[in-house]
Design a protein around this motif. Structure first.
Motif, PDB file in Angstrom:
ATOM      1  N   GLN A   1       0.828  -1.200   0.000  1.00 55.37           N
ATOM      2  CA  GLN A   1       0.000   0.000   0.000  1.00 55.37           C
ATOM      3  C   GLN A   1       0.868   1.259   0.000  1.00 55.37           C
ATOM      4  OE1 GLN A   1      -2.580  -0.376   3.407  1.00 55.37           O
ATOM      5  NE2 GLN A   1      -4.103  -1.586   2.303  1.00 55.37           N
ATOM      6  N   ALA A   2       1.881   1.269   0.866  1.00 60.08           N
ATOM      7  CA  ALA A   2       2.763   2.433   0.942  1.00 60.08           C
ATOM      8  C   ALA A   2       3.584   2.583  -0.338  1.00 60.08           C
ATOM      9  CB  ALA A   2       3.698   2.297   2.150  1.00 60.08           C
ATOM     10  N   TYR A   3       3.989   1.470  -0.916  1.00 58.89           N
ATOM     11  CA  TYR A   3       4.767   1.499  -2.163  1.00 58.89           C
ATOM     12  C   TYR A   3       3.933   2.062  -3.307  1.00 58.89           C
ATOM     13  CZ  TYR A   3       7.399  -0.307  -6.178  1.00 58.89           C
ATOM     14  OH  TYR A   3       8.088  -0.434  -7.359  1.00 58.89           O
ATOM     15  N   GLY A   4       2.666   1.710  -3.333  1.00 62.30           N
ATOM     16  CA  GLY A   4       1.791   2.193  -4.390  1.00 62.30           C
ATOM     17  C   GLY A   4       1.607   3.699  -4.364  1.00 62.30           C
ATOM     18  N   THR A   5       1.713   4.302  -3.181  1.00 60.41           N
ATOM     19  CA  THR A   5       1.571   5.756  -3.062  1.00 60.41           C
ATOM     20  C   THR A   5       2.917   6.469  -3.022  1.00 60.41           C
ATOM     21  OG1 THR A   5       1.479   5.606  -0.632  1.00 60.41           O
ATOM     22  CG2 THR A   5      -0.609   5.509  -1.827  1.00 60.41           C
ATOM     23  N   GLY A   6       4.003   5.701  -3.059  1.00 61.58           N
ATOM     24  CA  GLY A   6       5.330   6.306  -3.032  1.00 61.58           C
ATOM     25  C   GLY A   6       5.734   6.838  -1.678  1.00 61.58           C
ATOM     26  N   ASP A   7       5.111   6.328  -0.608  1.00 60.10           N
ATOM     27  CA  ASP A   7       5.395   6.815   0.743  1.00 60.10           C
ATOM     28  C   ASP A   7       6.555   6.012   1.347  1.00 60.10           C
ATOM     29  OD1 ASP A   7       5.404   7.739   3.335  1.00 60.10           O
ATOM     30  OD2 ASP A   7       3.218   7.758   3.526  1.00 60.10           O
ATOM     31  N   THR A   8       7.782   6.444   1.065  1.00 56.90           N
ATOM     32  CA  THR A   8       8.975   5.738   1.528  1.00 56.90           C
ATOM     33  C   THR A   8       9.066   5.713   3.050  1.00 56.90           C
ATOM     34  OG1 THR A   8      10.129   6.444  -0.472  1.00 56.90           O
ATOM     35  CG2 THR A   8      11.477   5.597   1.323  1.00 56.90           C
ATOM     36  N   SER A   9       8.675   6.803   3.685  1.00 50.58           N
ATOM     37  CA  SER A   9       8.726   6.875   5.138  1.00 50.58           C
ATOM     38  C   SER A   9       7.824   5.810   5.766  1.00 50.58           C
ATOM     39  CB  SER A   9       8.301   8.269   5.610  1.00 50.58           C
ATOM     40  OG  SER A   9       8.300   8.343   7.016  1.00 50.58           O
ATOM     41  N   LYS A  10       6.629   5.649   5.219  1.00 50.93           N
ATOM     42  CA  LYS A  10       5.703   4.650   5.744  1.00 50.93           C
ATOM     43  C   LYS A  10       6.234   3.238   5.537  1.00 50.93           C
ATOM     44  CE  LYS A  10       0.817   3.306   5.632  1.00 50.93           C
ATOM     45  NZ  LYS A  10      -0.501   3.581   5.003  1.00 50.93           N
ATOM     46  N   ILE A  11       6.863   3.000   4.396  1.00 51.27           N
ATOM     47  CA  ILE A  11       7.476   1.692   4.133  1.00 51.27           C
ATOM     48  C   ILE A  11       8.526   1.387   5.197  1.00 51.27           C
ATOM     49  CG2 ILE A  11       8.959   0.403   2.550  1.00 51.27           C
ATOM     50  CD1 ILE A  11       7.618   1.885   0.244  1.00 51.27           C
ATOM     51  N   ARG A  12       9.367   2.377   5.460  1.00 50.59           N
ATOM     52  CA  ARG A  12      10.457   2.196   6.419  1.00 50.59           C
ATOM     53  C   ARG A  12       9.947   1.829   7.799  1.00 50.59           C
ATOM     54  NH1 ARG A  12      13.136   7.613   7.282  1.00 50.59           N
ATOM     55  NH2 ARG A  12      13.617   7.330   5.079  1.00 50.59           N
ATOM     56  N   TRP A  13       8.971   2.590   8.298  1.00 54.58           N
ATOM     57  CA  TRP A  13       8.519   2.340   9.662  1.00 54.58           C
ATOM     58  C   TRP A  13       7.627   1.112   9.750  1.00 54.58           C
ATOM     59  CZ3 TRP A  13      12.016   4.370  12.036  1.00 54.58           C
ATOM     60  CH2 TRP A  13      12.501   5.651  11.752  1.00 54.58           C
ATOM     61  N   THR A  14       6.992   0.738   8.657  1.00 54.64           N
ATOM     62  CA  THR A  14       6.207  -0.499   8.655  1.00 54.64           C
ATOM     63  C   THR A  14       7.104  -1.702   8.859  1.00 54.64           C
ATOM     64  OG1 THR A  14       4.450   0.385   7.232  1.00 54.64           O
ATOM     65  CG2 THR A  14       4.715  -2.010   7.277  1.00 54.64           C
ATOM     66  N   VAL A  15       8.209  -1.755   8.126  1.00 57.15           N
ATOM     67  CA  VAL A  15       9.084  -2.922   8.237  1.00 57.15           C
ATOM     68  C   VAL A  15       9.786  -2.957   9.592  1.00 57.15           C
ATOM     69  CG1 VAL A  15      11.109  -1.828   7.158  1.00 57.15           C
ATOM     70  CG2 VAL A  15      10.837  -4.302   7.079  1.00 57.15           C
ATOM     71  N   TRP A  16      10.232  -1.809  10.106  1.00 53.74           N
ATOM     72  CA  TRP A  16      10.897  -1.822  11.412  1.00 53.74           C
ATOM     73  C   TRP A  16       9.913  -2.160  12.525  1.00 53.74           C
ATOM     74  CZ3 TRP A  16      15.194  -2.971  10.041  1.00 53.74           C
ATOM     75  CH2 TRP A  16      16.057  -2.218   9.265  1.00 53.74           C
ATOM     76  N   ARG A  17       8.677  -1.712  12.377  1.00 55.67           N
ATOM     77  CA  ARG A  17       7.650  -2.058  13.369  1.00 55.67           C
ATOM     78  C   ARG A  17       7.441  -3.571  13.413  1.00 55.67           C
ATOM     79  NH1 ARG A  17       3.900   0.532  11.189  1.00 55.67           N
ATOM     80  NH2 ARG A  17       4.349   2.537  12.200  1.00 55.67           N
ATOM     81  N   THR A  18       7.370  -4.194  12.246  1.00 57.47           N
ATOM     82  CA  THR A  18       7.144  -5.629  12.196  1.00 57.47           C
ATOM     83  C   THR A  18       8.371  -6.403  12.651  1.00 57.47           C
ATOM     84  OG1 THR A  18       5.779  -5.173  10.250  1.00 57.47           O
ATOM     85  CG2 THR A  18       6.212  -7.468  10.760  1.00 57.47           C
ATOM     86  N   VAL A  19       9.560  -5.895  12.339  1.00 58.68           N
ATOM     87  CA  VAL A  19      10.796  -6.533  12.810  1.00 58.68           C
ATOM     88  C   VAL A  19      10.839  -6.548  14.333  1.00 58.68           C
ATOM     89  CG1 VAL A  19      13.295  -6.188  12.994  1.00 58.68           C
ATOM     90  CG2 VAL A  19      12.196  -6.141  10.759  1.00 58.68           C
ATOM     91  N   LEU A  20      10.505  -5.429  14.950  1.00 53.68           N
ATOM     92  CA  LEU A  20      10.496  -5.366  16.415  1.00 53.68           C
ATOM     93  C   LEU A  20       9.423  -6.274  17.002  1.00 53.68           C
ATOM     94  CD1 LEU A  20      11.049  -1.533  16.962  1.00 53.68           C
ATOM     95  CD2 LEU A  20      12.676  -3.376  17.385  1.00 53.68           C
ATOM     96  N   LEU A  21       8.256  -6.347  16.340  1.00 54.48           N
ATOM     97  CA  LEU A  21       7.186  -7.219  16.808  1.00 54.48           C
ATOM     98  C   LEU A  21       7.612  -8.683  16.719  1.00 54.48           C
ATOM     99  CD1 LEU A  21       4.280  -7.648  17.771  1.00 54.48           C
ATOM    100  CD2 LEU A  21       3.543  -7.559  15.363  1.00 54.48           C
ATOM    101  N   GLY A  22       8.235  -9.065  15.608  1.00 57.50           N
ATOM    102  CA  GLY A  22       8.707 -10.440  15.457  1.00 57.50           C
ATOM    103  C   GLY A  22       9.766 -10.790  16.482  1.00 57.50           C
TER     104      GLY A  22
END
Length: 264
Positions: free
Chosen positions: A84-105
């Motif tokens: 979803q973030a990639y489709g809108t070009g929101d690099t910041s959202k992509i970054r924090w989405t992956v780090w959020r999930t990494v910390l959750l995992g």
């Protein structure tokens, strides 16, 4: 102007059959490579001279399949949110989405390590085996459980690359995991005679090495998008944003319920 405003939308690529095929075939091949690992583990254990070794690895594998598949939402949820973030070009959202999930995992993996005694008790209550098989399976479990954070973080890493339509990178990571695991199995079991412990150590090392490689590739990609991004900086306000966390948990909870229904 923010970084997300500077980056153009990525959804201008026409969705053709060829484009879908190019994204899909590495995923299919990656999934097809997973059973190969189980076949090699079984074949190696078959050379140990007793069926108990095969049974122990099979039992341990079933336990971890049940344990980890329940958290498969870390990959599927990450894929959806990153896409979803990639489709809108929101690099910041992509970054924090992956780090959020990494910390959750990572957090879930640490909890599983803490609860390992209860998990083994429950598992051996549900999946009964002979005394020898359960004893060997317990050896396998107590070693491999230390890879729980790595396994769950790897789900987030794979979800990140799949969400960016970089399925070939996901395939490379999966093949690296499986190839290294197979090589270590031969070394530890056939070469060093470690038995089920060798299989467990091989998987453990391969899982952590994949996470290290995956995080390096993610960092390289994010730096290519923003060369001035402070790689070690964690914006907790972004990661723990209430609305985003609730959305993430809602999506993941639905996927988890669906996955648990399939498992049982």
């Amino acid at each position: 102007m923010t970084l997300s405003e500077q980056v153009p939308a990525h959804n201008s690529t026409p969705v053709t059959r060829r484009h879908v095929f190019n994204v899909a075939w590495p995923v299919v091949l990656s999934n097809a490579s997973v059973p190969l690992l189980g076949l090699v583990d079984t074949a190696i254990m078959g050379h140990m001279g007793a069926p108990g070794y095969i049974g122990a690895v099979a039992l341990g594998g079933v336990i971890f399949n049940y344990l980890y598949w329940g958290f498969g939402f870390l990959r599927m949820g990450t894929t959806g949110l990153v896409a979803q973030a990639y489709g809108t070009g929101d690099t910041s959202k992509i970054r924090w989405t992956v780090w959020r999930t990494v910390l959750l995992g990572t957090a879930i993996g640490v909890v599983l390590i803490i609860l390992q005694s209860g998990i083994t008790w429950l598992a051996f209550s549900l999946f009964e085996g002979s005394g020898k098989v359960e004893g060997l399976a317990a050896e396998y479990f107590v070693i491999r459980i230390w890879g729980a954070p790595a396994t769950l973080v790897s789900y987030a890493i794979l979800g990140y690359f799949l969400g960016l339509q970089k399925s070939r990178t996901a395939l490379v990571l999966q093949l690296w995991l499986n190839s290294l695991n197979i090589a270590l199995d031969f070394w530890f079991v056939v070469g060093m005679g470690l038995g089920v412990r060798g299989v467990a150590f091989g998987t453990l090392i391969a899982e952590w090495s994949m996470v290290v490689l995956g995080l390096v590739l993610i960092a390289r990609h994010l730096l290519s998008e923003d060369p001035h991004w402070p790689i070690l900086k964690i914006d907790w306000a972004q990661i723990l944003d209430r609305a985003t966390v609730i959305k993430t948990l809602t999506v993941n909870a639905d996927i988890m319920i669906r996955t648990l229904c399939l498992i049982f």
